[in-house]
Design an enzyme around this catalytic site. Structure first.
Site, PDB file in Angstrom:
ATOM      1  N   ARG A 180      16.033  13.120  -1.751  1.00 10.18           N
ATOM      2  CA  ARG A 180      14.732  13.741  -1.487  1.00 10.18           C
ATOM      3  C   ARG A 180      14.851  14.840  -0.430  1.00 10.18           C
ATOM      4  O   ARG A 180      14.016  15.725  -0.362  1.00 10.18           O
ATOM      5  CB  ARG A 180      13.746  12.692  -0.937  1.00 10.18           C
ATOM      6  N   ARG A 184      20.427  22.757   3.535  1.00  3.59           N
ATOM      7  CA  ARG A 184      20.297  24.215   3.408  1.00  3.59           C
ATOM      8  C   ARG A 184      21.242  24.953   4.329  1.00  3.59           C
ATOM      9  O   ARG A 184      21.428  24.546   5.471  1.00  3.59           O
ATOM     10  CB  ARG A 184      18.909  24.666   3.847  1.00  3.59           C
ATOM     11  N   ARG A 257       7.901  -2.365   1.014  1.00  4.55           N
ATOM     12  CA  ARG A 257       7.959  -2.180   2.455  1.00  4.55           C
ATOM     13  C   ARG A 257       6.546  -1.829   2.913  1.00  4.55           C
ATOM     14  O   ARG A 257       5.793  -1.148   2.199  1.00  4.55           O
ATOM     15  CB  ARG A 257       8.897  -1.026   2.841  1.00  4.55           C
ATOM     16  N   ARG A 288       9.225   6.517  13.604  1.00  2.26           N
ATOM     17  CA  ARG A 288       8.790   7.850  14.021  1.00  2.26           C
ATOM     18  C   ARG A 288       7.496   7.780  14.818  1.00  2.26           C
ATOM     19  O   ARG A 288       6.810   6.756  14.809  1.00  2.26           O
ATOM     20  CB  ARG A 288       8.638   8.796  12.829  1.00  2.26           C
ATOM     21  N   GLU A 313       5.310   4.270  14.447  1.00  4.98           N
ATOM     22  CA  GLU A 313       5.360   3.686  13.108  1.00  4.98           C
ATOM     23  C   GLU A 313       6.494   2.666  13.027  1.00  4.98           C
ATOM     24  O   GLU A 313       7.642   3.002  13.336  1.00  4.98           O
ATOM     25  CB  GLU A 313       5.620   4.853  12.147  1.00  4.98           C
ATOM     26  N   TYR A 361       8.197   5.606  -6.145  1.00  5.06           N
ATOM     27  CA  TYR A 361       8.127   6.274  -4.844  1.00  5.06           C
ATOM     28  C   TYR A 361       7.558   7.679  -5.048  1.00  5.06           C
ATOM     29  O   TYR A 361       8.264   8.674  -4.955  1.00  5.06           O
ATOM     30  CB  TYR A 361       9.556   6.319  -4.279  1.00  5.06           C
ATOM     31  N   ASP A 363       5.211  11.067  -4.360  1.00  2.00           N
ATOM     32  CA  ASP A 363       4.446  11.844  -3.397  1.00  2.00           C
ATOM     33  C   ASP A 363       3.038  12.034  -3.974  1.00  2.00           C
ATOM     34  O   ASP A 363       2.784  11.658  -5.123  1.00  2.00           O
ATOM     35  CB  ASP A 363       5.119  13.206  -3.182  1.00  2.00           C
TER      36      ASP A 363
HETATM   37  N1  UDP Z   1      15.825  10.111   6.154  1.00  3.93           N
HETATM   38  C1  UDP Z   1      16.776   9.974   7.137  1.00  3.93           C
HETATM   39  N2  UDP Z   1      16.556  10.511   8.378  1.00  3.93           N
HETATM   40  C2  UDP Z   1      15.414  11.183   8.668  1.00  3.93           C
HETATM   41  C3  UDP Z   1      14.430  11.332   7.668  1.00  3.93           C
HETATM   42  C4  UDP Z   1      14.658  10.771   6.417  1.00  3.93           C
HETATM   43  O1  UDP Z   1      17.810   9.370   6.899  1.00  3.93           O
HETATM   44  O2  UDP Z   1      15.263  11.619   9.820  1.00  3.93           O
HETATM   45  C5  UDP Z   1      16.071   9.477   4.844  1.00  3.93           C
HETATM   46  C6  UDP Z   1      15.624   8.023   4.797  1.00  3.93           C
HETATM   47  O3  UDP Z   1      16.542   7.323   3.997  1.00  3.93           O
HETATM   48  C7  UDP Z   1      14.296   8.104   4.090  1.00  3.93           C
HETATM   49  C8  UDP Z   1      14.543   9.231   3.104  1.00  3.93           C
HETATM   50  O4  UDP Z   1      15.382  10.147   3.808  1.00  3.93           O
HETATM   51  O5  UDP Z   1      13.978   6.907   3.452  1.00  3.93           O
HETATM   52  C9  UDP Z   1      13.309   9.929   2.607  1.00  3.93           C
HETATM   53  O6  UDP Z   1      12.580  10.430   3.707  1.00  3.93           O
HETATM   54  P1  UDP Z   1      11.110  10.980   3.563  1.00  3.93           P
HETATM   55  O7  UDP Z   1      10.810  11.746   4.779  1.00  3.93           O
HETATM   56  O8  UDP Z   1      10.973  11.649   2.245  1.00  3.93           O
HETATM   57  O9  UDP Z   1      10.282   9.617   3.568  1.00  3.93           O
HETATM   58  P2  UDP Z   1       8.686   9.377   3.599  1.00  3.93           P
HETATM   59  O10 UDP Z   1       8.064  10.526   4.278  1.00  3.93           O
HETATM   60  O11 UDP Z   1       8.283   9.185   2.178  1.00  3.93           O
HETATM   61  O12 UDP Z   1       8.544   8.139   4.390  1.00  3.93           O
END
Ligand code: UDP
Length: 376
Positions: A180, A184, A257, A288, A313, A361, A363
């Site tokens: 996901r 870059r 979860r 976070r 969170e 999962y 969006d």
């Molecule tokens: N992820 C990570 N470090 C970060 C942010 C995301 O390893 O700082 C990984 C983690 O495995 C997570 C996945 O990327 O489950 C997808 O993150 P996303 O931000 O898309 O999750 P959401 O916002 O849906 O909770």
């Protein structure tokens, strides 16, 4: 004669979009939700004049112009661009997603050629190991992350965050989760690759209220209470709750979860200078911190409100009675969900959709896309 054409179970995005389309087509809809508010997990609560994303940060993004125009026709969206920052185990801050800023902060590399050399070196171990084991595709999230971005970033920005979020070792998680995130070779901190991005001006509640205009709504009503008699009320049912619950868990329970939030009002205008700071270390318990005002105030606007609201969170395993958030897409759960889907296909006059009923999962934009395709 029945009172309604549609009984819609769940006032989240999927249900609300169906309700909107059906009402526009002249159908009568009754929307029920077991919670005391509409919006499902996009619901916001106003605290100190700030829209607090009560069930976690929701940032709308899509490349589908039709979907973007549709949501903006209900409520205009602002120019918020998600640029999260990660607080790493070395005590430093790094830009996300993984881009030239991150590589510069991590290794001091200053241009794409230097970054590519470094990334090649960082990935080499994992690639050699997979070759030696005769594997062509990464089998899990750890292998995927190591092949994609290498060991330093895996250790500092991925491993601990992922294990906190999912409560499982990275070796037991599917590879797609980490795909996901963009990688870059440009100095671009925009978390998403999509053409359009933003937050509804005035908050998500306006979007849902707009979509539900013209429908009857009953809050605090659990579908369980009317399940046996729904067909006396409406011609068709739209079900957006967990799919295993619809079938009374007869094939077993799906894992989810869930997230717990600790929300605080602070008497300062600006706590962390950003909407999203990820804690990618193992010592901090939260995944976070969200500072909600940054979703809707920019530049000097941040200081117009002398207070701020933050949410820590905490990701936890779902137990009955909690709100499910994320499907756990491991093999056991995916195959169980598939069996429930086969049962769902046999249900007459019932439309299943959204994250919980599809056990996907998603969006927000794909949920709307899915709801747009349903034949009303
Ligand atoms: N992820 C990570 N470090 C970060 C942010 C995301 O390893 O700082 C990984 C983690 O495995 C997570 C996945 O990327 O489950 C997808 O993150 P996303 O931000 O898309 O999750 P959401 O916002 O849906 O909770």
């Amino acid at each position: 004669m029945k009172n309604y054409d549609f009984l819609i179970v769940g006032a989240g995005l999927f249900g609300a979009v169906i309700a909107h389309r059906a009402t526009q087509a002249g159908k009568r809809c009754l929307v029920i939700d077991k919670r005391q508010h509409i919006g499902g997990n996009v619901y916001c609560e106003k605290i100190e004049g700030i829209n607090v994303h009560k069930y976690g940060a929701h940032i709308f993004h899509t490349s589908n112009k039709e979907i973007w125009d549709f949501v903006n026709s209900i409520v205009p969206f602002n120019r918020y661009t998600n640029c999260p920052v990660a607080y790493a185990p070395d005590g430093k801050l790094y830009n996300l997603p993984f881009n030239m800023n991150t590589f510069y902060q991590m290794w001091g590399v200053k241009n794409p050629a230097e970054a590519m050399d470094k990334l090649k070196e960082q990935r080499q171990d994992a690639i050699d190991r997979m070759k030696a084991d005769g594997i062509s595709e990464p089998r899990n999230l750890e292998e995927q992350a190591l092949c994609l971005i290498g060991k330093d970033i895996y250790e500092k920005l991925i491993k601990h965050y992922t294990e906190k979020q999912w409560g499982r070792p990275c070796t037991e998680l599917p590879a797609f989760i980490i795909r996901r995130l963009p990688v870059r070779l440009t100095f671009d901190n925009n978390y998403f690759n999509d053409t359009y991005q933003g937050i509804p001006i005035g908050g998500y509640n306006l979007l849902i209220e707009g979509l539900l205009k013209g429908c009857d709504i009953r809050l605090g009503v659990d579908f369980k209470e009317i399940k046996q008699s729904w067909n006396d009320i409406a011609e068709k049912l739209v079900y957006t709750g967990p799919i295993d619950e619809y079938f009374d868990f007869k094939l077993g329970r799906l894992d989810w979860r869930t997230v717990r939030f600790e929300t605080e009002i602070l008497n300062i205008p600006n706590y962390q200078g950003n909407a999203v700071v990820n804690y990618t270390d193992s010592l901090t318990n939260w995944t976070r911190i969200i500072e909600h005002k940054h979703f809707e105030s920019f530049g000097d606007g941040v200081y117009e409100n002398p207070k701020t609201v933050i949410s820590r969170e905490f990701s936890t395993e779902f137990k009955s009675g909690m709100e499910p958030y994320y499907p756990v897409n491991d093999n056991r759960n995916n195959s169980l969900a598939e069996k429930y889907r086969q049962l769902a296909d046999k249900e007459d006059n019932v439309i299943f959709g959204g994250r919980l009923a599809d056990y996907k999962y998603y969006d927000m934009a794909p949920v709307i896309e899915q709801a747009m395709k349903v034949q009303i």
